[in-house]
Design a protein around this motif. Structure first.
Motif, PDB file in Angstrom:
ATOM      1  N   ARG A 176       9.798  18.671  -6.190  1.00  0.00           N
ATOM      2  CA  ARG A 176      10.423  18.372  -4.769  1.00  0.00           C
ATOM      3  C   ARG A 176       9.474  17.897  -3.775  1.00  0.00           C
ATOM      4  NH1 ARG A 176      15.087  20.312  -2.133  1.00  0.00           N
ATOM      5  NH2 ARG A 176      14.007  21.545  -0.281  1.00  0.00           N
ATOM      6  N   LEU A 177       8.152  18.515  -3.940  1.00  0.00           N
ATOM      7  CA  LEU A 177       6.923  18.037  -3.076  1.00  0.00           C
ATOM      8  C   LEU A 177       6.744  16.684  -3.210  1.00  0.00           C
ATOM      9  CD1 LEU A 177       4.606  19.541  -1.250  1.00  0.00           C
ATOM     10  CD2 LEU A 177       3.439  19.440  -3.250  1.00  0.00           C
ATOM     11  N   LYS A 178       6.608  16.157  -4.316  1.00  0.00           N
ATOM     12  CA  LYS A 178       6.156  14.900  -4.727  1.00  0.00           C
ATOM     13  C   LYS A 178       7.272  13.755  -4.296  1.00  0.00           C
ATOM     14  CE  LYS A 178       5.198  15.487  -9.023  1.00  0.00           C
ATOM     15  NZ  LYS A 178       4.989  15.065 -10.679  1.00  0.00           N
ATOM     16  N   ARG A 179       8.445  14.056  -4.637  1.00  0.00           N
ATOM     17  CA  ARG A 179       9.468  13.128  -4.098  1.00  0.00           C
ATOM     18  C   ARG A 179       9.638  13.207  -2.505  1.00  0.00           C
ATOM     19  NH1 ARG A 179      12.504  15.437  -8.537  1.00  0.00           N
ATOM     20  NH2 ARG A 179      13.326  17.074  -7.127  1.00  0.00           N
ATOM     21  N   TYR A 180       9.377  14.301  -1.860  1.00  0.00           N
ATOM     22  CA  TYR A 180       9.614  14.198  -0.298  1.00  0.00           C
ATOM     23  C   TYR A 180       8.408  13.222   0.037  1.00  0.00           C
ATOM     24  CZ  TYR A 180       9.486  16.372   4.269  1.00  0.00           C
ATOM     25  OH  TYR A 180       9.850  16.686   5.575  1.00  0.00           O
ATOM     26  N   PHE A 181       7.303  13.386  -0.353  1.00  0.00           N
ATOM     27  CA  PHE A 181       6.176  12.546   0.323  1.00  0.00           C
ATOM     28  C   PHE A 181       6.334  11.128  -0.111  1.00  0.00           C
ATOM     29  CE2 PHE A 181       4.554  16.640   1.480  1.00  0.00           C
ATOM     30  CZ  PHE A 181       4.055  16.330   2.416  1.00  0.00           C
ATOM     31  N   ALA A 182       6.563  11.039  -1.585  1.00  0.00           N
ATOM     32  CA  ALA A 182       6.950   9.409  -2.010  1.00  0.00           C
ATOM     33  C   ALA A 182       7.906   8.859  -1.401  1.00  0.00           C
ATOM     34  CB  ALA A 182       7.355   9.598  -3.481  1.00  0.00           C
ATOM     35  N   LEU A 183       9.071   9.584  -0.924  1.00  0.00           N
ATOM     36  CA  LEU A 183      10.354   9.087  -0.158  1.00  0.00           C
ATOM     37  C   LEU A 183       9.875   8.408   1.071  1.00  0.00           C
ATOM     38  CD1 LEU A 183      13.267  11.221  -0.894  1.00  0.00           C
ATOM     39  CD2 LEU A 183      13.007   8.784  -1.162  1.00  0.00           C
ATOM     40  N   MET A 184       8.966   9.430   1.791  1.00  0.00           N
ATOM     41  CA  MET A 184       8.387   8.881   3.529  1.00  0.00           C
ATOM     42  C   MET A 184       7.653   7.674   3.220  1.00  0.00           C
ATOM     43  SD  MET A 184       8.397  11.817   5.516  1.00  0.00           S
ATOM     44  CE  MET A 184       7.451  13.097   5.709  1.00  0.00           C
ATOM     45  N   VAL A 216       0.862  -1.109   0.147  1.00  0.00           N
ATOM     46  CA  VAL A 216      -0.023  -0.161   0.017  1.00  0.00           C
ATOM     47  C   VAL A 216       0.840   1.251  -0.004  1.00  0.00           C
ATOM     48  CG1 VAL A 216      -1.592   1.304   1.293  1.00  0.00           C
ATOM     49  CG2 VAL A 216      -2.013  -0.968   0.910  1.00  0.00           C
ATOM     50  N   PRO A 217       1.833   1.472   0.935  1.00  0.00           N
ATOM     51  CA  PRO A 217       2.698   2.489   0.910  1.00  0.00           C
ATOM     52  C   PRO A 217       3.474   2.958  -0.377  1.00  0.00           C
ATOM     53  CG  PRO A 217       3.234   1.447   2.863  1.00  0.00           C
ATOM     54  CD  PRO A 217       2.182   0.640   2.065  1.00  0.00           C
ATOM     55  N   VAL A 218       3.953   1.463  -0.871  1.00  0.00           N
ATOM     56  CA  VAL A 218       4.646   1.782  -2.215  1.00  0.00           C
ATOM     57  C   VAL A 218       3.678   2.168  -3.244  1.00  0.00           C
ATOM     58  CG1 VAL A 218       5.918   0.282  -3.986  1.00  0.00           C
ATOM     59  CG2 VAL A 218       6.473  -0.035  -1.464  1.00  0.00           C
ATOM     60  N   LEU A 219       2.394   1.721  -3.243  1.00  0.00           N
ATOM     61  CA  LEU A 219       1.678   2.086  -4.354  1.00  0.00           C
ATOM     62  C   LEU A 219       1.463   3.406  -4.188  1.00  0.00           C
ATOM     63  CD1 LEU A 219      -1.051  -0.644  -5.039  1.00  0.00           C
ATOM     64  CD2 LEU A 219       0.720   0.296  -6.416  1.00  0.00           C
ATOM     65  N   GLY A 220       1.184   4.015  -3.053  1.00  0.00           N
ATOM     66  CA  GLY A 220       0.918   5.286  -2.762  1.00  0.00           C
ATOM     67  C   GLY A 220       2.061   6.142  -3.247  1.00  0.00           C
ATOM     68  N   ALA A 221       3.256   5.902  -2.955  1.00  0.00           N
ATOM     69  CA  ALA A 221       4.577   6.420  -3.557  1.00  0.00           C
ATOM     70  C   ALA A 221       4.640   6.516  -4.785  1.00  0.00           C
ATOM     71  CB  ALA A 221       5.854   5.743  -2.977  1.00  0.00           C
ATOM     72  N   VAL A 222       4.255   5.665  -5.661  1.00  0.00           N
ATOM     73  CA  VAL A 222       4.188   5.355  -7.024  1.00  0.00           C
ATOM     74  C   VAL A 222       3.214   6.630  -7.550  1.00  0.00           C
ATOM     75  CG1 VAL A 222       3.841   4.158  -9.120  1.00  0.00           C
ATOM     76  CG2 VAL A 222       4.946   3.207  -7.166  1.00  0.00           C
ATOM     77  N   VAL A 223       2.036   6.399  -6.881  1.00  0.00           N
ATOM     78  CA  VAL A 223       0.844   7.386  -7.296  1.00  0.00           C
ATOM     79  C   VAL A 223       1.449   8.780  -7.294  1.00  0.00           C
ATOM     80  CG1 VAL A 223      -1.429   8.071  -6.802  1.00  0.00           C
ATOM     81  CG2 VAL A 223      -0.955   5.719  -6.815  1.00  0.00           C
ATOM     82  N   VAL A 224       1.854   9.159  -5.957  1.00  0.00           N
ATOM     83  CA  VAL A 224       2.413  10.518  -5.640  1.00  0.00           C
ATOM     84  C   VAL A 224       3.522  10.993  -6.644  1.00  0.00           C
ATOM     85  CG1 VAL A 224       3.674  11.596  -3.849  1.00  0.00           C
ATOM     86  CG2 VAL A 224       1.485  10.205  -3.247  1.00  0.00           C
TER      87      VAL A 224
END
Lengths: 513, 519
Positions: free
Chosen positions: A115-123, A13-21
């Motif tokens: 930067r915004l997208k990467r930040y939340f994707a990394l988290m 779930v988080p990985v999918l979330g990261a991909v979407v983000v």
């Protein structure tokens, strides 16, 4: 048993979330934050489901298990499962992630969409690895998560941190990599002294089946322990933590200190104690000494800090000393206390880091002398900060008191001197927390420039960040039983594997007379 | 087993299907020479690229379809097509295809961008200008590559010392030429070629001398018979054995760039046209390790207690020197050269484990490292300032901001070099180190040194990532848009790096099944 591979889904779930983000078009990059928060909340819901499904009465070492062959040539399986200790830590991690995402809401300028997208994707990627590292029941798989986890953290510090972020990120990575690579030798060796075969890295198959010479097993123990000591971090390999915690964003610091560092102490239980019982007992005098040194050293340095974030980082070194102490005391009380401490410390550090972060965003400085009298400006912030601080110094009624008491009690059963010296750490804790509060919050109302609006108190978003943390202090402070119920069987199991039983109180008092 | 000294002439039986891939490659090379002579200049590049790739792929198909079922010692005992040879040959052909695709990169010019239009012209002379204006191109590099690949195919399957030497020379000579053909910084390139050639000639001489001593000891240059002579103690001149082994090993260790025979590596890697560097780093290393495996496991393994410790010391030195010196490098190509030295040390650790698992592990390592390396050098060739390669580290600053995809791919490949889990680098290191740990105390010591050296090299790679992502961009540095062939090459390299990291079971199984020498 449940057929849904719950733990895998909790990583997917988080990985999918990261991909979407990460894949959001630049125009709708604002959605990155709600999507990330949503993904982390779903993960939290899954973790709660896991908590409900967990059977405290079960005899099995691990529950919610799934095992698939991954690299049979190496004896590696994709094997997940949790015992009470791992489950408690996973739940803590999945609670803290949405809290941190919410706290990090405005960390990155909305205009910088990439930067915004990467930040939340990394988290989110980090969250997936955190679940994986606690859930792995295969030594190799654990190692994979242990090392792979460094990469998102490295970028979180290095790309989004403060002024000396590059230095801090590099130092963090090098310390962790060096420790991890030393562990790799032990990981490889474990397979060859174990039963071998297609599933030779499964923890369950390895426990009690290591057939190596005493010296070899002790060396392997050292390999694991060094990596975990760096991670935890213990004196004298702690020096990366203050830099990393100070230079990273508060939300990153929470995930780093509150969750990631727990991998070190968790690893000590899972791998050092359970795989190498004899070597653990052999090493105990040294480890206990280092732990006590960490308790006192971290506390003393915390008192001397002017930088709030650095101060909180040093308090953590002191607290990790307590956790290690409880683990290596090898009593059921100490073990349960340590595990509970890991959870409580996650929340109390989160409270301190995030609230200090809120303060810093208002005033733009991390230095304690730049503040004073802020309880008159931002009373709610000051109040919650005080509660978080009191939890950190283990005020009775708040969560840390329970765990610290259990740790000291458990340690006292075996190592009286260590327990007495470590208890001084509690006194010092009162000093560093209350001194900080006094310098930052009390005193005359600070003067602000006329042309600027005075700082505002906690916003609604910030209150939502703080609320679950404060709730956890109170709930775990007054009624830790649900958590202890889950932890205790796992701790007893560990002691059973080591082959020690709690010292009898009567006997102990008898010998003291 | 054929008799060592046939009294009367006997026709040698040849299992043609077993050696057909080699014939295909050398045939393609010869056709390539004819193409140079007869095809019109403007079409040569395209024809050569198609021909070369076609030849290599055809050889790969032949290998996979027919040679696989014809494992045998053939050509009068001089060539052994066994599992190890087949796996390494197949890997070589695959890596060579990737390498050739990178060499084919034109960046919109007439011929390959990396190569000088006319190798014989004096650098900076009017003759050179004229050649450029006339649209000359050195499309000879493609047949030269095929010849080099032919030599490598021999090298990994050679079952006697003479054939091994022939393979060594056939693979080396084209590489010496190709090293000197860089389009830019030609003097550096020619110096590199000369250095490589001179040191290479020395090492060939060492090898030949060692081979002569081994022949003197065993009365045969056949590896199996040397092994037999050692184990039965039949050799008359015992004093020749150890010097023979040491000297042949020196010759081969030179090719893999092991310390103290590594001095050519940074110069040759820096001076050579970047795609050639990638090809050399991947394929030469693979071929040389193939030869080392066969020589030490099949030939002189029986007396390994006499020399194993010495090679272990070399492995340790190689890892330490490669790792430490890579820290001080300021040029990307030299940095990768020293890292390749360190990797040679890691692979040697695996070789010295002397077990079947080690053979599989080493072969896996060679495949993984080769694919990552070629892709990495292909990216180095793309990053330019004022038209020439921006190989100085300072020029890489901030690349991640300007060209996120290029920098991202390169960063991923660097993480693979560093051996971070979920990349091929980690699986490969594990595959090479695990047998070493199993083999005993010496192995464990080497592995401990190996992981510490890995930590040092990780620092170097991460430093480069820091440079790309966390610093401000340099004016004028751009990453050129790669054409289809080199995009395919880089993608293949990355795919192999990912697959070998995330789901390596299939490849490991293949390598494991193939890890049996035919005697």
């Amino acid at each position: 048993m449940n057929s849904l591979p719950l733990l895998t889904v909790m990583m997917v779930v988080p990985v999918l979330g990261a991909v979407v983000v990460a894949a959001l078009p630049a125009g709708s990059a604002r959605l990155a934050r709600p999507v990330a928060l949503g993904a982390s909340l779903v993960t939290l819901a899954l973790a709660v489901a896991g908590w409900v499904a967990f059977d405290t009465g079960s005899d099995a070492m691990f529950q919610l298990t799934e095992t698939h062959s991954w690299i049979p040539q190496f004896g590696v399986s994709y094997a997940l499962g949790v015992d009470g200790i791992a489950l408690a830590l996973i739940v803590m991690a999945t609670i803290l992630t949405p809290v941190c995402l919410l706290a990090a809401w405005n960390d990155v300028d909305e205009a910088e969409t990439g930067r915004l997208k990467r930040y939340f994707a990394l988290m989110l990627v980090l969250e997936a690895f955190m679940v994986g590292v606690f859930a792995a029941t295969d030594v190799f798989l654990f190692y994979v998560f242990f090392e792979a986890m460094l990469i998102p953290v490295y970028f979180l510090i290095g790309l989004y941190g403060g002024g000396r972020r590059q230095y801090a990120a590099m130092k963090f990575l090098l310390f962790s990599l060096a420790g991890g690579l030393v562990m790799l030798v032990s990981v490889i060796a474990v397979y060859f002294v174990g039963p071998g075969g297609d599933q030779g890295f499964l923890v369950e198959k390895l426990i009690g089946n290591l057939d190596g010479s005493e010296a070899a097993l002790r060396w392997m123990f050292v390999g694991f322990f060094v990596a975990f000591a760096v991670k935890a971090p213990m004196w004298p390999v702690h020096t990366w933590l203050p830099d990393a915690a100070t230079e990273s964003r508060p939300a990153t610091a929470v995930l780093l200190v509150g969750v990631l560092d727990k991998v070190g102490t968790y690893g000590m239980i899972r791998f050092c104690l359970q795989l190498f019982p004899e070597a653990s007992q052999w090493a105990t005098p040294v480890v206990i000494t280092l732990a006590v040194v960490s308790v006192i050293y971290g506390a003393l340095l915390a008192i001397g800090q002017k930088d709030m974030m650095r101060l909180i980082a040093f308090t953590s070194i002191s607290h990790f000393g307590f956790i290690v102490l409880g683990i290596f005391a090898m009593t059921s009380v100490g073990g349960a206390g340590s595990t509970l401490y890991m959870v409580n410390h996650g929340f109390s550090t989160a409270g301190l880091f995030l609230l200090a972060g809120f303060l810093v965003t208002r005033h733009g400085s991390k230095m304690i002398p730049d503040y004073g009298g802020w309880q008159r400006v931002t009373p709610v912030l000051a109040g919650t900060f005080l509660v978080a601080g009191l939890s950190s110094l283990a005020l009775p009624g708040l969560s840390s008191f329970v765990s610290e008491f259990l740790v000291l009690q458990g340690t006292y059963q075996r190592y009286r001197v260590a327990a007495v010296v470590a208890a001084l750490g509690i006194v010092l804790a009162a000093l560093y927390i209350l001194l900080m509060y006094q310098r930052v919050m009390t005193g005359p109302k600070p003067a602000f420039p006329e042309d600027q609006a005075p700082p505002r108190d906690l916003s609604l978003r910030e209150r939502w960040v703080v609320a679950p943390i404060i709730a956890s202090f109170v709930v775990l402070g007054f009624y830790p039983k649900p958590v202890l119920d889950i932890i205790n069987p796992a701790v007893d199991k560990t002691l059973q594997i080591i082959g020690v039983s709690d010292p009898q109180p009567a006997e102990a008092s008898g010998s003291a007379q | 087993m054929p008799a060592a000294m046939p009294a009367a002439f006997q026709a040698v039986t040849i299992d043609y299907l077993a050696v057909l891939p080699m014939f295909v490659v050398v045939g393609g090379a010869l056709v390539g020479v004819l193409v140079e002579a007869f095809a019109p200049r403007e079409r040569r590049h395209a024809v050569q690229v198609w021909l070369t790739c076609g030849t290599l792929l055809a050889a790969l198909v032949v290998l996979a379809v027919w040679s696989r079922d014809h494992q045998s010692v053939t050509l009068g005992g001089s060539v052994a097509i066994d599992g190890v040879a087949l796996f390494l040959q197949g890997t070589l052909l695959l890596l060579a295809v990737i390498g050739v695709l990178v060499m084919a990169e034109r960046f919109g010019g007439v011929g390959s961008d990396a190569f000088t239009p006319m190798g014989a012209s004096t650098p900076g002379s009017s003759q050179e200008d004229a050649a450029t204006r006339a649209g000359y191109a050195t499309s000879e590099v493609f047949p030269l590559t095929l010849f080099a690949v032919f030599g490598m195919l021999i090298f990994v399957s050679a079952n006697d010392l003479i054939t091994l030497f022939v393979g060594l020379e056939v693979l080396s000579l084209p590489l010496y030429v190709m090293t000197g053909l860089a389009r830019r910084r030609r003097l550096l390139s020619q110096e590199a070629a000369l250095k490589y050639f001179l040191l290479g000639a020395f090492s060939s001489a060492f090898f030949l001398f060692g081979a002569a001593l081994l022949f003197g000891y065993a009365g045969s240059s056949d590896l199996a018979q040397i092994s037999q002579a050692i184990s039965t103690g039949a050799g008359d001149l015992d004093g020749l054995l150890l010097p023979g082994v040491v000297l042949t090993l020196v010759g081969l260790l030179f090719k893999v760039g092991a310390v103290p025979f590594h001095q050519w590596t940074p110069d040759a890697y820096q001076g050579a046209p970047t795609p050639v560097t990638g090809f050399m780093a991947a394929c030469t290393k693979l071929a040389a390790f193939g030869a080392i495996l066969r020589l030490t496991y099949v030939g002189v393994g029986a007396n390994r207690w006499d020399w194993q410790l010495g090679v272990a010391v070399i492995a340790i030195l190689t890892m330490v020197v490669g790792a430490v010196l890579s820290v001080t490098q300021t040029d990307v190509k030299r940095l990768l050269a020293y890292s390749s030295v360190a990797h040679a040390g890691f692979i040697l650790v695996g070789v010295l484990a002397f077990s079947q698992a080690a053979i599989g592990g080493v072969m896996f390592y060679l495949l993984a490292y080769g694919a990552t390396t070629i892709a990495a050098f292909a990216i180095v060739a793309m990053v330019r300032q004022d038209g020439s390669e921006a190989s100085h580290l300072s020029q890489w600053a901030g690349l991640g901001r300007r060209h996120p995809v290029v920098a991202g791919v390169f960063a991923f490949l660097l993480l693979a070099f560093a051996g971070i889990p979920l990349t091929s680098g980690f699986t490969a290191k594990f595959a090479a180190f695990a047998p070493a740990v199993e083999s005993g105390t010496t192995g464990v010591v080497m592995v401990v040194v190996g992981v510490l050296a890995s930590a040092v090299t990780a620092f170097v790679y991460v430093k480069l990532i820091v440079l790309m992502y966390f610093t401000d961009p340099v004016e004028g540095v751009v990453a050129l848009q790669p054409s289809v062939p080199s995009t395919i090459a880089i993608s293949l390299g990355v795919i192999i790096t990912v697959v070998a990291g995330v789901a390596p079971a299939t490849i490991l199984q293949l390598a494991g099944n193939a890890s049996q020498f035919l005697l």
